[in-house]
Structure formats: C-alpha cells, structure tokens
Design a protein around this motif. Structure first.
Motif, PDB file in Angstrom:
ATOM      1  N   ARG A  20       0.837  -1.203   0.000  1.00  0.00           N
ATOM      2  CA  ARG A  20       0.000   0.000   0.000  1.00  0.00           C
ATOM      3  C   ARG A  20       0.875   1.258   0.000  1.00  0.00           C
ATOM      4  NH1 ARG A  20      -2.656  -1.144   4.214  1.00  0.00           N
ATOM      5  NH2 ARG A  20      -4.433  -2.138   3.197  1.00  0.00           N
ATOM      6  N   ALA A  21       1.926   1.242   0.822  1.00  0.00           N
ATOM      7  CA  ALA A  21       2.828   2.395   0.880  1.00  0.00           C
ATOM      8  C   ALA A  21       3.539   2.582  -0.448  1.00  0.00           C
ATOM      9  CB  ALA A  21       3.843   2.204   2.004  1.00  0.00           C
ATOM     10  N   GLY A  22       3.983   1.492  -1.032  1.00  0.00           N
ATOM     11  CA  GLY A  22       4.661   1.579  -2.327  1.00  0.00           C
ATOM     12  C   GLY A  22       3.754   2.104  -3.414  1.00  0.00           C
ATOM     13  N   ALA A  23       2.498   1.636  -3.410  1.00  0.00           N
ATOM     14  CA  ALA A  23       1.545   2.093  -4.425  1.00  0.00           C
ATOM     15  C   ALA A  23       1.268   3.587  -4.283  1.00  0.00           C
ATOM     16  CB  ALA A  23       0.245   1.298  -4.312  1.00  0.00           C
ATOM     17  N   LEU A  24       1.137   4.072  -3.044  1.00  0.00           N
ATOM     18  CA  LEU A  24       0.876   5.497  -2.828  1.00  0.00           C
ATOM     19  C   LEU A  24       2.073   6.347  -3.237  1.00  0.00           C
ATOM     20  CD1 LEU A  24      -1.022   5.412   0.577  1.00  0.00           C
ATOM     21  CD2 LEU A  24      -1.965   5.937  -1.677  1.00  0.00           C
ATOM     22  N   LEU A  25       3.277   5.870  -2.935  1.00  0.00           N
ATOM     23  CA  LEU A  25       4.471   6.620  -3.344  1.00  0.00           C
ATOM     24  C   LEU A  25       4.567   6.691  -4.865  1.00  0.00           C
ATOM     25  CD1 LEU A  25       7.152   5.356  -0.792  1.00  0.00           C
ATOM     26  CD2 LEU A  25       6.160   7.648  -0.951  1.00  0.00           C
ATOM     27  N   ALA A  26       4.298   5.577  -5.514  1.00  0.00           N
ATOM     28  CA  ALA A  26       4.343   5.569  -6.978  1.00  0.00           C
ATOM     29  C   ALA A  26       3.274   6.491  -7.553  1.00  0.00           C
ATOM     30  CB  ALA A  26       4.151   4.145  -7.490  1.00  0.00           C
ATOM     31  N   ALA A  27       2.070   6.471  -6.950  1.00  0.00           N
ATOM     32  CA  ALA A  27       1.000   7.341  -7.412  1.00  0.00           C
ATOM     33  C   ALA A  27       1.358   8.810  -7.211  1.00  0.00           C
ATOM     34  CB  ALA A  27      -0.304   7.005  -6.683  1.00  0.00           C
ATOM     35  N   ALA A  28       1.962   9.130  -6.058  1.00  0.00           N
ATOM     36  CA  ALA A  28       2.381  10.504  -5.798  1.00  0.00           C
ATOM     37  C   ALA A  28       3.424  10.955  -6.816  1.00  0.00           C
ATOM     38  CB  ALA A  28       2.938  10.623  -4.378  1.00  0.00           C
ATOM     39  N   ALA A  29       4.358  10.060  -7.129  1.00  0.00           N
ATOM     40  CA  ALA A  29       5.389  10.392  -8.121  1.00  0.00           C
ATOM     41  C   ALA A  29       4.772  10.623  -9.491  1.00  0.00           C
ATOM     42  CB  ALA A  29       6.423   9.274  -8.181  1.00  0.00           C
ATOM     43  N   LEU A  30       3.816   9.776  -9.864  1.00  0.00           N
ATOM     44  CA  LEU A  30       3.166   9.945 -11.161  1.00  0.00           C
ATOM     45  C   LEU A  30       2.382  11.244 -11.207  1.00  0.00           C
ATOM     46  CD1 LEU A  30       2.344   8.871 -13.947  1.00  0.00           C
ATOM     47  CD2 LEU A  30       0.437   7.678 -12.826  1.00  0.00           C
ATOM     48  N   GLY A  31       1.598  11.512 -10.142  1.00  0.00           N
ATOM     49  CA  GLY A  31       0.827  12.746 -10.102  1.00  0.00           C
ATOM     50  C   GLY A  31       1.720  13.964 -10.158  1.00  0.00           C
ATOM     51  N   GLY A  32       2.838  13.930  -9.420  1.00  0.00           N
ATOM     52  CA  GLY A  32       3.775  15.050  -9.462  1.00  0.00           C
ATOM     53  C   GLY A  32       4.373  15.247 -10.833  1.00  0.00           C
ATOM     54  N   LEU A  33       4.700  14.150 -11.493  1.00  0.00           N
ATOM     55  CA  LEU A  33       5.270  14.245 -12.837  1.00  0.00           C
ATOM     56  C   LEU A  33       4.269  14.865 -13.810  1.00  0.00           C
ATOM     57  CD1 LEU A  33       7.635  13.539 -14.717  1.00  0.00           C
ATOM     58  CD2 LEU A  33       6.542  11.322 -15.109  1.00  0.00           C
ATOM     59  N   VAL A  34       3.016  14.436 -13.707  1.00  0.00           N
ATOM     60  CA  VAL A  34       1.979  15.000 -14.573  1.00  0.00           C
ATOM     61  C   VAL A  34       1.804  16.487 -14.281  1.00  0.00           C
ATOM     62  CG1 VAL A  34      -0.496  14.958 -15.103  1.00  0.00           C
ATOM     63  CG2 VAL A  34       0.778  12.813 -14.899  1.00  0.00           C
ATOM     64  N   GLY A  35       1.827  16.840 -13.003  1.00  0.00           N
ATOM     65  CA  GLY A  35       1.646  18.243 -12.648  1.00  0.00           C
ATOM     66  C   GLY A  35       2.792  19.117 -13.118  1.00  0.00           C
ATOM     67  N   VAL A  36       4.027  18.651 -12.948  1.00  0.00           N
ATOM     68  CA  VAL A  36       5.195  19.458 -13.319  1.00  0.00           C
ATOM     69  C   VAL A  36       5.312  19.608 -14.825  1.00  0.00           C
ATOM     70  CG1 VAL A  36       7.723  19.494 -13.297  1.00  0.00           C
ATOM     71  CG2 VAL A  36       6.463  18.952 -11.206  1.00  0.00           C
ATOM     72  N   THR A  37       5.070  18.525 -15.545  1.00  0.00           N
ATOM     73  CA  THR A  37       5.247  18.558 -17.006  1.00  0.00           C
ATOM     74  C   THR A  37       4.037  19.122 -17.735  1.00  0.00           C
ATOM     75  OG1 THR A  37       4.415  16.292 -17.248  1.00  0.00           O
ATOM     76  CG2 THR A  37       6.792  16.578 -16.902  1.00  0.00           C
ATOM     77  N   GLY A  38       2.886  19.180 -17.060  1.00  0.00           N
ATOM     78  CA  GLY A  38       1.686  19.662 -17.735  1.00  0.00           C
ATOM     79  C   GLY A  38       1.064  18.623 -18.640  1.00  0.00           C
ATOM     80  N   ALA A  39       1.511  17.383 -18.503  1.00  0.00           N
ATOM     81  CA  ALA A  39       0.898  16.315 -19.303  1.00  0.00           C
ATOM     82  C   ALA A  39      -0.584  16.215 -18.963  1.00  0.00           C
ATOM     83  CB  ALA A  39       1.604  14.992 -19.013  1.00  0.00           C
ATOM     84  N   GLY A  40      -1.347  15.841 -19.946  1.00  0.00           N
ATOM     85  CA  GLY A  40      -2.794  15.750 -19.734  1.00  0.00           C
ATOM     86  C   GLY A  40      -3.485  17.086 -19.793  1.00  0.00           C
ATOM     87  N   GLY A  41      -2.818  18.061 -20.437  1.00  0.00           N
ATOM     88  CA  GLY A  41      -3.443  19.379 -20.526  1.00  0.00           C
ATOM     89  C   GLY A  41      -4.760  19.355 -21.267  1.00  0.00           C
ATOM     90  N   GLY A  42      -4.839  18.537 -22.295  1.00  0.00           N
ATOM     91  CA  GLY A  42      -6.098  18.436 -23.050  1.00  0.00           C
ATOM     92  C   GLY A  42      -7.228  17.945 -22.180  1.00  0.00           C
ATOM     93  N   LEU A  43      -6.942  16.946 -21.344  1.00  0.00           N
ATOM     94  CA  LEU A  43      -7.965  16.440 -20.437  1.00  0.00           C
ATOM     95  C   LEU A  43      -8.360  17.504 -19.426  1.00  0.00           C
ATOM     96  CD1 LEU A  43      -9.706  14.195 -19.265  1.00  0.00           C
ATOM     97  CD2 LEU A  43      -7.693  13.394 -17.978  1.00  0.00           C
ATOM     98  N   GLU A  44      -7.365  18.236 -18.943  1.00  0.00           N
ATOM     99  CA  GLU A  44      -7.654  19.296 -17.969  1.00  0.00           C
ATOM    100  C   GLU A  44      -8.607  20.323 -18.568  1.00  0.00           C
ATOM    101  OE1 GLU A  44      -7.615  20.096 -14.397  1.00  0.00           O
ATOM    102  OE2 GLU A  44      -5.547  19.355 -14.697  1.00  0.00           O
ATOM    103  N   LYS A  45      -8.356  20.708 -19.808  1.00  0.00           N
ATOM    104  CA  LYS A  45      -9.218  21.695 -20.460  1.00  0.00           C
ATOM    105  C   LYS A  45     -10.604  21.130 -20.697  1.00  0.00           C
ATOM    106  CE  LYS A  45      -5.212  23.845 -22.633  1.00  0.00           C
ATOM    107  NZ  LYS A  45      -4.398  23.963 -23.874  1.00  0.00           N
ATOM    108  N   GLY A  46     -10.662  19.835 -21.051  1.00  0.00           N
ATOM    109  CA  GLY A  46     -11.976  19.222 -21.240  1.00  0.00           C
ATOM    110  C   GLY A  46     -12.774  19.190 -19.956  1.00  0.00           C
ATOM    111  N   LEU A  47     -12.105  18.887 -18.838  1.00  0.00           N
ATOM    112  CA  LEU A  47     -12.783  18.878 -17.547  1.00  0.00           C
ATOM    113  C   LEU A  47     -13.230  20.278 -17.156  1.00  0.00           C
ATOM    114  CD1 LEU A  47     -10.445  16.424 -15.607  1.00  0.00           C
ATOM    115  CD2 LEU A  47     -12.765  15.966 -16.414  1.00  0.00           C
ATOM    116  N   GLN A  48     -12.413  21.301 -17.511  1.00  0.00           N
ATOM    117  CA  GLN A  48     -12.788  22.677 -17.218  1.00  0.00           C
ATOM    118  C   GLN A  48     -14.052  23.062 -17.984  1.00  0.00           C
ATOM    119  OE1 GLN A  48     -11.258  25.407 -15.060  1.00  0.00           O
ATOM    120  NE2 GLN A  48     -13.442  25.568 -15.480  1.00  0.00           N
TER     121      GLN A  48
END
Length: 773
Positions: A20-48
């Motif tokens: 569980r701890a490993g999965a959360l750390l990996a998820a946090a790393a993925l979320g941070g990477l998406v946030g820093v790089t701006g990946a998924g911008g198209g989805l973000e705009k669609g949700l907006q």
C-alpha cells in the motif's frame, strides 16, 4: 496450530502494508510528474469545459454591452465612424445615469479635428470617468518587440486608460485575462478590472469564468443609444461597455464553451468574473494530496465490484470538489490527482486480481473448501501429521446426488469431521479426499476414526434425500507436507482395500510403493527389451499319457533385481492399466511357440490367463482378435483362462464378456474352480470349454476323503456339462493315479513338469514321460 497460521497472517499483513505504501508513493510520483510537465493538458481543459457547463449561471445584469452591431454599421454607413457618434452616445448614457462607461474601441489614431474635439468635449462633460482602451501588441508575426497603443492625447486628458490586451493559449482559445499590464512604461489596470472595480498586481492573470452565460449579458444596439431610442431606466446605475459585435469588424476570438465570440463579450465576461472576486489559481498540489488520502480507501476493496465503485466515486469526488471550489473563485488542476487515483486503482486492481487468482488456486470450486495447495501452504516446512478421510463410495454418491448434491454432501461430512476433530481447517485435496493437519498421536487419531465411523452411520441428508457415506481414514507423519499427504492418502486407500477402515502409514510401505512405481515405470521398456519371459507348464492328457496343452506363465528377468515373481508386478500392472499390453505380449509369445511346436509335429494347445479387467475392454478384444487372426493358427488351439472370482463378481457381465471371447474361436477355461461361490448349475450359463480344479482340492484328494468326494463329483458333473476337467497342483504319482482313476481329463503340476522355456518344452514333447509312482 497457532504458530502455523498467525505468523503467515502477520507476514501477509506486513506485505500488504508495504504494498500500500509503495503504491501510494508511486501514485504521488506519477501525479507530481503529470503536474510538473503539464501532461494531460487536453484532459484538464476538457474537464474545465465540463465544469463550466455544470456551473452555468446568468450574468449579474450590472454590466450592459452597447454593441456596434450590423444594424449600427448599416445606419452610419462608414468606418471608422465619425467620433461625433461616440460623443453623442456618451451624452445619452450620461444623461441616463449609467454608473460607468468603457470603450473597447481603438482611439490611438486621429480622425478629423472637429470630431476629435467633439469627442473630447463629451468625455469632459462625463466627468473624466470614461474608460478608453490601451493595448500592447506584437510589432509583427514572430517578433519579440511590442508596440503600445494609447488614445490620442486630446482624449487621454479627459478619460482613464485601461488595457484590453488578451493573449490566447497555445491552442488558440482565450481562457484568461490580465488584472493589469504595463503600456508605455505605465502600469495600467485591465478593462475588465476597471469595470469590476478590482485592483491587482501588474502581470497577474485570472481565469475567465465561462460558466457565465454570455447570452444573459444585456445588450443594446449602439445606433439606438446614439439616437435616443431606449429606456433610460434600463441602464440607469449600470456599467456599460461599448464594443464591436458585427462580424465584419473581425474582433472575434475562440473561447471555451461558446466557440468564436466578439472580443467585447470576452471583456464583459472577464468583468463579470471579477465582480464576484478575483479567481485564485490554486494549482495541482492540494488536489493531489486529497487524492492520495482518498486513495487509501482503494486497497481496502476486497471485491472487484467494490473496487470499481470506489474507483468511480473517488475521481467523481475530486471533480465535485473542484466544481465547488470554482464556485468560491478557486481553481484547481485535477488531472495530476486523477492520474494518481488511476495509478492506485490499477495497482489495487492488479493486487485484487492476483489475490483472486491465488484464492481460486487455493480453493476447491465445487465446495468452497481450500484445496491441496492451501493445505501444503498451511502445513509449511515443519514436521507435520496429516489425516485423510477417503470417500469409499464417492462414485455412487455422485451418481445418486449429482455434482451439486455431492458437493453439499462433502460439506456436511466436513462439518462432522471438524466437530469431532476440534474444528481444524478441513481441506478438499482431491475429489474424494478430505484432509487436515492432525496431532502427532496415532491413538488419538484412531479414536477420532472410531467416533467418525459411528457418526457416519447416520445418513447425510441433502436436498431432502438421505445418503449413506462410508469413509476410511489414513494418517502419516513426516517432514515434507506433500509427501506426507500422499502417504496419508495411500494409507486411507489401503484401509479401504483391506476393509480395516483406518491405517497408519509406516515407512516400509513407502519403500514398497516406491519399488512398485519403479517397476511400473520399467515394465513397458522391459517388454520391448525382452526381459519379460514366457515359460510354459505342461498339461498331461491322463488317457494318452502325452502332453496335450500348456499354460503360459510369465517371469521378469530384471537386469539388477534378478528374476521377479509374477505376483510382484502383475497386480501392479492390473491396478495401473498396463495389463492389456502384458497379456498381448504373452499371447503373442504363446502363439509363436505353438507355431514352432506345430511345425515339429506337436499340435498341442496353449492357455493364457486373462485379467478380469480385460473382459469388457473392447480395445483389448480388438487387438487380441487381430493377433490371433495374424498368427495363422487355428484359434481353437488357444485357451483363455478366467478365474472363478472374476466370473462371479458380475455374473451377467461375465457371461456377455465370455461370449465375446468365445466369438474369437478360442476355448474358454474357468481357472481356480472351487475357490469361489459358483455352482455347476451356474456354469451352464457360461460358454465354457474347460474347468480347472484349484490345487487346494486336488493336492490331497487321494488321501482326504472329503477332497476326493468333491473332486470326483465335480469331474462327473463337468463331464455331464460337456466340459474338459484339468486338475492343478499334482505333485506326486499317487495323486495322479487317483485322478486318472476317476476319469479326470488333464493334470498339471510339478510332478509332470515345472514351468520351462519354449525350447525345453519342445525337447520334453519328444521325450516319453515316466510318471510311475
């Protein structure tokens, strides 16, 4: 028992916590990477865009657009308009009592002096509060230089300047507007900030709230205002924004939700946004943290349906939070959070799938009891005692109750065993076998068996039907759980076969089984290598004093174990479906020997023993028929011997099977007669040619009066039925003489000859026999 289960459970809990701890750390790393790089911008705009739709609301009504529309353009009929038109509009609006006037029209170039003067005068009469636009724009396509445009000096003297510059995103859509910018080196508020009365830092942008329905912003045609054709009360106390909406003016931009709209409408929407408050762009970190906290719920799912429902609800919750936050003028980027949730969902799904597969691997599907794999894992590596309960009549149980009923009956039996044994976990390790880890006390296990035997006298009730269930119990002890389980199952099978009901395995039995398995593995190769030898024991015709037939017997000349008796491998071959091949091998050797002896002038017969298992084996009968037909011999020279016990186990089936053998043209002999329960009356129903008296009656018939009476009466009755009689076990001349005196047809035994090879028998056939007492 405690140590066997508690420790693995603790290890399993620890492993799950680490996962569980490993999965959360990996998820946090993925979320941070998406946030820093701006990946998924198209989805973000669609949700907006979706949030805009969900929060859709009308404009405040405090801001009106005076639109330079197609009707106004047609009425004035020239462009640029004479600025006296703007002066007249300002005067009309001022007289109507508007709260503020702003223009989204470029006045950075001069027109004719008179019009400029009249416009400046109108601005002065309005008290200097009219807002005129200033803008900064690139000097050219791709140029890094910017040009600032301000209203002409005469107009600036009696007005306020506000920036109208808006920079579209990379995809060409306008999503944000500035609070203020610098033009000509002076910080200036934006037009929307001036209209909303908001102050802010230069260089700060805010997101335009496209949830505001653009069609609810009140609009008035410029020509109507200029000509006085409007109700002053409609705009009294309101702020007005004058700008172009006519298509031919070209001042249009692409935006979310609405597509392409006039720039003045964008400015109005931006002002409406600021009237509520200055939106705050809170970024992606906080939603990611919330998502990670919510993600702690995902690993708690123990079922796929629960995981799917949770995985759907959590992103919806994050999205709902973002919608609620925007109502408070706080905007979040939620794609990093959704990416983290997706990562934990996938990981949890993988873990759940693995756990499901593991559960299926460890569970018997029919009963829900844990299976052999689970028992071995439960037993571990320590020395262990395993008890096995074998359903002695499982096939009958299944036939009577069906698959579902059989499974339910097994569950009922499991409950009885568990109750008597102190509630250990009971495993279904095979279709007909239940097993459990037992105390290392054979006496206690035997007592349990006795209790179980008494309990099982009561039928098991399933679906309103009562079924008797017979169990045998085997127990074994040792180091390797898999081997111990096999030994316990073997002990239970032995208890069933011997009728004892309970058996405790000992090591010597394992050695014997190992030897049997070794012999079984070598049997086919031994046949091919010629290690299986056929020997023949003569049958003497008591009337002619000559050998009339032989019985084929088999010996195994093992390369390392020497000669092996038939009782060491023939029962093994019968139990493991290898007897057909061995019997065909013996028959082929016998037919070949009969051919050789016949060529030498000795037209004798030969007998081969047939296992009871082969009587109804169609494949064997077909192979036997082909073998006889291919030999070229008269089939009547071959006799097939079947034991009395085999014929009596299923009288009707035996009669049909013997008729099928008889149809091959061979002779049929009943072997070991007298050891079973058949009568000569019953023998009339069988297609027999020969009767072989068992040696237990023949050997002392010349000395024991009761044996003599039995043998004499059997010979007489057999002759009445047209059967030839063979006496086995003749070992002295007096016995032979007695058999001859009562009319017995053939005699077989060591007095005549021990079993010998084919060549030795050929020599014996050429030698007169001297059997005198």
């Amino acid at each position: 028992m405690q140590s066997r289960s508690v420790v693995p459970l603790k290890l399993l809990a620890f492993a799950r916590a680490r996962w569980r701890a490993g999965a959360l750390l990996a998820a946090a790393a993925l979320g941070g990477l998406v946030g820093v790089t701006g990946a998924g911008g198209g989805l973000e705009k669609g949700l907006q865009d979706l949030r805009f739709q969900l929060r859709s609301r009308p404009a405040s009504g405090e801001l009106h657009i005076i639109e330079i529309d197609a009707r106004s353009m047609a009425a004035i009929a020239r462009w640029p308009w004479p600025r006296r038109n703007y002066a007249q509009a300002i005067d009309r609006l001022t007289q109507a009592g508007v709260a503020g006037i702003a223009f989204d029209v470029d006045f950075s170039a001069r027109s004719n002096p008179e019009d400029d003067r009249r416009f400046a005068d109108a601005l002065a009469r309005a008290g200097g509060g009219v807002v005129l636009p200033t803008l900064r724009q690139a000097a050219g396509s791709g140029s890094a230089e910017f040009l600032d445009a301000l209203p002409i000096p005469e107009l600036r003297a009696h007005s306020m300047a506000a920036a109208v510059s808006i920079l579209p995103d990379r995809d060409g859509l306008v999503r944000a507007a500035p609070i203020g910018i610098v033009t000509t080196g002076v910080p200036r508020p934006s037009l929307s900030a001036m209209l909303a009365g908001r102050a802010g830092a230069v260089g700060r942008d805010f997101s335009i709230d496209y949830a505001i329905r653009a069609d609810t912003i009140p609009r008035h045609s410029f020509i109507d205002i200029s000509d006085g054709r409007f109700d002053p009360r409609a705009i009294a106390g309101k702020r007005v924004l004058i700008g172009a909406t006519a298509v031919e003016m070209g001042d249009r931009y692409a935006v979310p939700r609405y597509g392409v709209i006039p720039g003045v409408v964008i400015q109005a929407l931006a002002a409406e946004t600021l009237m509520i408050g200055v939106p705050v762009d809170a970024g992606w970190v906080l939603p990611l943290i919330v998502a990670l906290l919510l993600a702690l719920l995902l690993p708690c799912a123990r079922r796929t349906g629960t995981l799917i429902a949770t995985a759907a609800l959590l992103p919806a919750a994050i999205f709902a939070i973002s919608v609620a936050a925007e109502m408070l003028q706080v905007g979040f980027m939620i794609v990093p959070a959704l990416a983290a949730l997706a990562a934990v969902t996938v990981a949890t799904g993988a873990m759940l799938t693995a756990a499901t597969l593991r559960t299926r691997r460890l569970t018997d599907e029919a009963t829900g009891l844990r299976n052999r794999h689970a028992l071995l894992a439960h037993a571990g590596d320590a020395r262990v005692t395993i008890a096995v309960a074998l359903f002695a009549d499982y096939d009958k149980l299944l036939s009577a109750l069906g698959d579902l009923g059989g499974a339910e009956a097994i569950g009922r039996v499991r409950d009885r065993i568990a109750l008597l044994a102190g509630n250990p976990e009971i495993f279904r390790v095979d279709d007909r076998v239940l097993a459990w880890v037992a105390p290392d006390d054979p006496e206690q296990t035997f007592i349990l068996y006795e209790q179980l035997r008494r309990v099982m006298m009561a039928p098991v009730e399933v679906g309103g039907r009562r079924a008797d269930v017979a169990l045998t119990v085997g127990v074994a002890h040792g180091d390797a759980a898999g081997v111990v389980l096999a030994h316990a199952a073997l002990a239970a099978a032995q208890a069933r076969d011997t009728g004892e009901g309970f058996h405790h395995h000992i090591q010597s039995e394992a050695d014997a089984v190992a030897q049997e398995m070794s012999l079984l593995g070598e049997l086919d190769q031994a046949i091919a290598a010629g290690e299986i030898e056929v020997v023949y024991q003569p049958k003497l015709n008591l009337a002619t004093k000559r050998i009339a037939s032989v019985e084929a017997l088999v010996r195994w000349r093992h390369p390392t174990r020497g000669f092996l008796r038939p009782d060491l491998f023939i029962p093994l071959a019968e139990r493991n479906d290898r007897i057909a091949g061995l019997t065909l091998h013996v028959t082929a050797q016998t037919l070949a020997a009969l051919t050789v002896w016949g060529a030498a002038g000795h037209l004798i017969g030969g007998a081969v023993n047939i296992s009871a298992k082969l009587l109804t084996d169609r494949a064997f009968l077909a192979d036997l028929a082909a073998l006889i037909g291919g030999s070229g011999l008269d089939a009547g020279r071959l006799t097939l011997e079947v034991t009395e016990s085999a014929a009596m186990s299923d009288p009707a089936g035996a009669a049909d099977a013997l008729r099928a053998l008889k149809a091959l043209g061979v002779r049929i002999s009943m072997d070991d007669y007298g050891t079973g329960q058949s009568t000569l009356t019953y023998l009339k129903q069988l297609p027999l040619d020969e009767l072989k008296l068992d040696r237990s009656f023949v050997q002392f018939a010349h000395q024991n009066r009761s044996d003599a009476v039995l043998v004499r009466s059997t010979v007489e009755l057999a002759h009445d039925l047209g059967l030839t009689v063979v006496a086995e076990g003749v070992e002295d001349a007096a016995c032979l003489a007695y058999l001859a005196s009562i009319g017995c047809d053939l005699a077989q035994g060591y007095l005549i000859s021990k079993p010998i090879g084919a060549e030795a028998l050929a020599t014996l056939l050429d030698t007169p026999l001297d059997l005198a007492a």
